[in-house]
Write an enzyme that holds these catalytic residues in place. Structure first.
Site, short mmCIF file in Angstrom:
data_model
loop_
_atom_site.label_atom_id
_atom_site.label_comp_id
_atom_site.label_asym_id
_atom_site.label_seq_id
_atom_site.Cartn_x
_atom_site.Cartn_y
_atom_site.Cartn_z
N ASP A 15 20.10 11.33 3.35
CA ASP A 15 21.08 12.24 3.97
C ASP A 15 21.84 11.49 5.06
OD1 ASP A 15 20.36 14.36 2.38
OD2 ASP A 15 19.09 15.34 3.89
N ILE B 276 51.18 -1.14 -3.86
CA ILE B 276 52.32 -1.30 -2.95
C ILE B 276 52.55 -2.79 -2.65
CG2 ILE B 276 53.01 -0.88 -0.53
CD1 ILE B 276 51.79 1.99 -0.92
N GLU C 236 23.75 4.39 -2.97
CA GLU C 236 23.23 5.54 -2.20
C GLU C 236 23.57 6.88 -2.88
OE1 GLU C 236 22.66 5.52 1.92
OE2 GLU C 236 22.59 3.35 2.04
N GLY D 240 52.55 -7.88 -7.00
CA GLY D 240 51.84 -9.07 -7.49
C GLY D 240 51.05 -9.76 -6.39
N PHE E 235 16.03 -1.05 2.56
CA PHE E 235 15.46 0.13 1.91
C PHE E 235 15.24 -0.20 0.44
CE2 PHE E 235 16.33 4.51 0.11
CZ PHE E 235 15.34 5.20 0.81
N ARG F 48 23.91 8.50 3.58
CA ARG F 48 25.18 8.87 2.92
C ARG F 48 26.28 9.10 3.95
NH1 ARG F 48 21.74 12.18 -1.66
NH2 ARG F 48 21.25 10.30 -2.85
N1 CAA Z 1 15.55 16.12 2.20
C1 CAA Z 1 14.25 16.43 2.10
N2 CAA Z 1 13.69 16.78 0.92
C2 CAA Z 1 14.46 16.80 -0.18
C3 CAA Z 1 15.83 16.48 -0.13
C4 CAA Z 1 16.38 16.13 1.14
N3 CAA Z 1 17.66 15.81 1.25
N4 CAA Z 1 16.35 16.57 -1.37
C5 CAA Z 1 15.34 16.95 -2.17
N5 CAA Z 1 14.21 17.09 -1.46
C6 CAA Z 1 12.90 17.54 -1.94
C7 CAA Z 1 13.00 18.84 -2.74
O1 CAA Z 1 12.94 19.96 -1.89
C8 CAA Z 1 11.80 18.75 -3.64
O2 CAA Z 1 10.64 19.08 -2.92
P1 CAA Z 1 9.49 20.09 -3.51
O3 CAA Z 1 9.32 19.76 -4.97
O4 CAA Z 1 8.30 19.81 -2.68
O5 CAA Z 1 10.04 21.47 -3.30
C9 CAA Z 1 11.70 17.26 -3.92
O6 CAA Z 1 12.43 16.58 -2.88
C10 CAA Z 1 12.27 16.87 -5.26
O7 CAA Z 1 13.58 17.37 -5.33
P2 CAA Z 1 14.34 17.50 -6.73
O8 CAA Z 1 13.48 18.24 -7.70
O9 CAA Z 1 15.71 18.01 -6.46
O10 CAA Z 1 14.34 15.96 -7.18
P3 CAA Z 1 14.99 15.22 -8.43
O11 CAA Z 1 14.01 14.25 -8.95
O12 CAA Z 1 15.56 16.23 -9.39
O13 CAA Z 1 16.19 14.37 -7.78
C11 CAA Z 1 18.27 13.83 -6.73
C12 CAA Z 1 17.12 14.84 -6.90
C13 CAA Z 1 19.18 14.41 -5.68
C14 CAA Z 1 19.02 13.61 -8.02
C15 CAA Z 1 17.67 12.51 -6.23
O14 CAA Z 1 16.86 11.93 -7.21
C16 CAA Z 1 18.69 11.50 -5.80
O15 CAA Z 1 19.21 11.56 -4.68
N6 CAA Z 1 19.01 10.49 -6.65
C17 CAA Z 1 19.86 9.37 -6.26
C18 CAA Z 1 19.06 8.25 -5.67
C19 CAA Z 1 19.85 7.39 -4.74
O16 CAA Z 1 20.68 7.87 -3.98
N7 CAA Z 1 19.57 6.10 -4.77
C20 CAA Z 1 20.23 5.20 -3.87
C21 CAA Z 1 19.42 3.99 -3.65
S1 CAA Z 1 19.41 3.45 -2.01
C22 CAA Z 1 20.73 2.44 -1.81
O17 CAA Z 1 21.63 2.39 -2.60
C23 CAA Z 1 20.70 1.73 -0.51
C24 CAA Z 1 21.43 0.46 -0.46
O18 CAA Z 1 20.82 -0.59 -0.42
C25 CAA Z 1 22.90 0.49 -0.27
#
Ligand code: CAA
Length: 387
Positions: free
Chosen positions: A240, A337, A363, A340, A123, A243
């Site tokens: 979702d 626990i 994530e 060393g 991803f 996580r």
């Molecule tokens: N499902 C579907 N849609 C969603 C959603 C969800 N869970 N969460 C938000 N949305 C939609 C909202 O409804 C909104 O839609 P509309 O504008 O059309 O109504 C749109 O997405 C934007 O939502 P926000 O305004 O809330 O967005 P934001 O820019 O403020 O960010 C946030 C929200 C939750 C902070 C998000 O940016 C976030 O999750 N940030 C963290 C990113 C992350 O987790 N990165 C991990 C990288 S992947 C990784 O680590 C993998 C690996 O290799 C291990």
């Protein structure tokens, strides 16, 4: 809230446990030491169905529920956290995004080799300047005839040097924030796909993390996943599920640390008796056990909600937040626990302590999980979420 597992769920848990303890556990220390990718174990996992757990049988998957998947992932993580993150990203994010947003043609073409492990999937969302705030990404995708031309750099990509398939998020409309983002299925052999520098990490050494550079990368237009401008929803709904996977991974590591601490405390004799007879230590172990159990229930709760087809962003974030922080507390106390000895590479707890550290970061950091939870609980920023 009690959870009684079905016969099928218990069977999957048992087979994952047997595989993990026999195949992964004996190799985990060397793989950590040598930063060795678990290629042969992943091949076996593909054959056993662990790489297509949520994929329907018609695409060659195991087609089990999210609860079974979380149980299996916990067992894999108990033995080797590096293998678990590869399994989590592959199942939850790569297979998951194609399952939820792919066309029938994309599913036929990509889910079959993903489910049997011929392709390992990753991803690519984060960028050097866009981690917690992915909507500010600068990677672009410009339509030119039958292709999209991708340009930009992705960072912190699990499997960046080893995976074959990537769900890539890029802006088809750079003027917009999240509404300008589109998702693509990109494979390593596409022209202009370049593997960038590899991170020298503190833990999860057997799972590579690299940059990926798109240098005029030519992606066929039919590899657009979902519609143009819908990529952010693909990524967020994928996360979702992702996580829940990371929460299950955290649970496995916390559980392993607890077991190691119990075992060590019974063997280690000081002041003429095993250290587990000291009340101070017994209370530490009691608190660790409560922590692990609470994380287990949150993981199962989020997975069960997803299985009911309900939105599970809040529950997934709660499970991820609690389980990842639990894994850090429990590995730290388990190391304490061990005294060393726990600080040396001779004891497994040293690896678990390092592996757990990233769980509160990737994530979505713990701070991001709190934003998601607070938005849902307070409800003042509620928007209609698109699946
Ligand atoms: N499902 C579907 N849609 C969603 C959603 C969800 N869970 N969460 C938000 N949305 C939609 C909202 O409804 C909104 O839609 P509309 O504008 O059309 O109504 C749109 O997405 C934007 O939502 P926000 O305004 O809330 O967005 P934001 O820019 O403020 O960010 C946030 C929200 C939750 C902070 C998000 O940016 C976030 O999750 N940030 C963290 C990113 C992350 O987790 N990165 C991990 C990288 S992947 C990784 O680590 C993998 C690996 O290799 C291990």
């Amino acid at each position: 809230m009690g959870f009684s597992l079905t016969k099928e769920q218990l069977l999957i848990q048992k087979s994952a446990r047997e595989f993990a303890r026999k195949e992964l556990l004996p190799k985990a220390a060397d793989r950590d030491k040598n930063a060795e990718y678990p290629a042969d174990s992943l091949k076996m996992m593909g054959e056993l169905g662990f790489l297509g757990m949520l994929v329907p049988e018609k695409y060659g998957g195991m087609e089990v529920d999210t609860v079974s998947y979380a149980l299996a992932l916990t067992e894999i993580a108990y033995a080797c956290a590096s293998t678990a993150v590869i399994m989590s990203v592959h199942n939850s994010l790569a297979c998951g995004c194609i399952l939820s947003h792919g066309t029938e043609e994309q599913k036929q073409k990509y889910l079959v080799p993903l489910a049997n492990g011929d392709y390992i999937g990753s991803f690519a969302l984060s960028e050097p300047e866009a981690g917690s705030d992915p909507a500010s990404m600068t990677t672009t995708a410009k339509r030119e005839g039958d292709y999209y031309i991708l340009n930009g750099t992705k960072r912190w990509i699990t499997g960046g040097a080893t995976s074959y398939l990537f769900i890539v998020l890029a802006k088809t409309n750079p003027e917009e924030r999240h509404k300008g983002v589109s998702a693509f299925i990109v494979t390593r052999d596409m022209e202009g796909f370049v593997t960038g520098r590899k991170e020298d990490k503190m833990g999860l050494k057997a799972s590579d993390t690299t940059d990926i550079i798109f240098d005029n990368c030519k992606v066929p237009a039919q590899n657009l996943l979902g519609k143009e401008g819908e990529g952010f929803y693909v990524a967020m709904s994928g996360l979702d599920a992702g996580r829940i996977g990371i929460a299950a991974q955290s649970l496995g590591v916390g559980w392993a640390a607890l077991d190691l601490a119990v075992e060590y405390s019974k063997q280690r004799v000081q002041f003429g008796r095993p250290i587990c007879e000291n009340q101070g230590l017994r209370w530490m172990i009691a608190d660790m056990a409560v922590d692990v159990e609470a994380a287990r229930l949150l993981v199962l709760n989020a997975a069960a909600k997803k299985d009911r087809g309900e939105m599970c962003s809040k529950e997934a974030s709660m499970a991820k937040l609690f389980a990842s922080e639990m894994a850090n507390r429990v590995t730290a106390n388990a190391l304490q626990i061990h005294g060393g000895y726990g600080y040396t590479k001779e004891f497994t707890i040293e690896r678990l302590y390092r592996d757990a550290r990233v769980f509160t970061i990737y994530e979505g950091t713990s701070q991001i999980q709190r934003i998601v939870i607070a938005n849902e609980v307070i409800g003042d920023k509620k928007k209609k979420k698109k699946k």
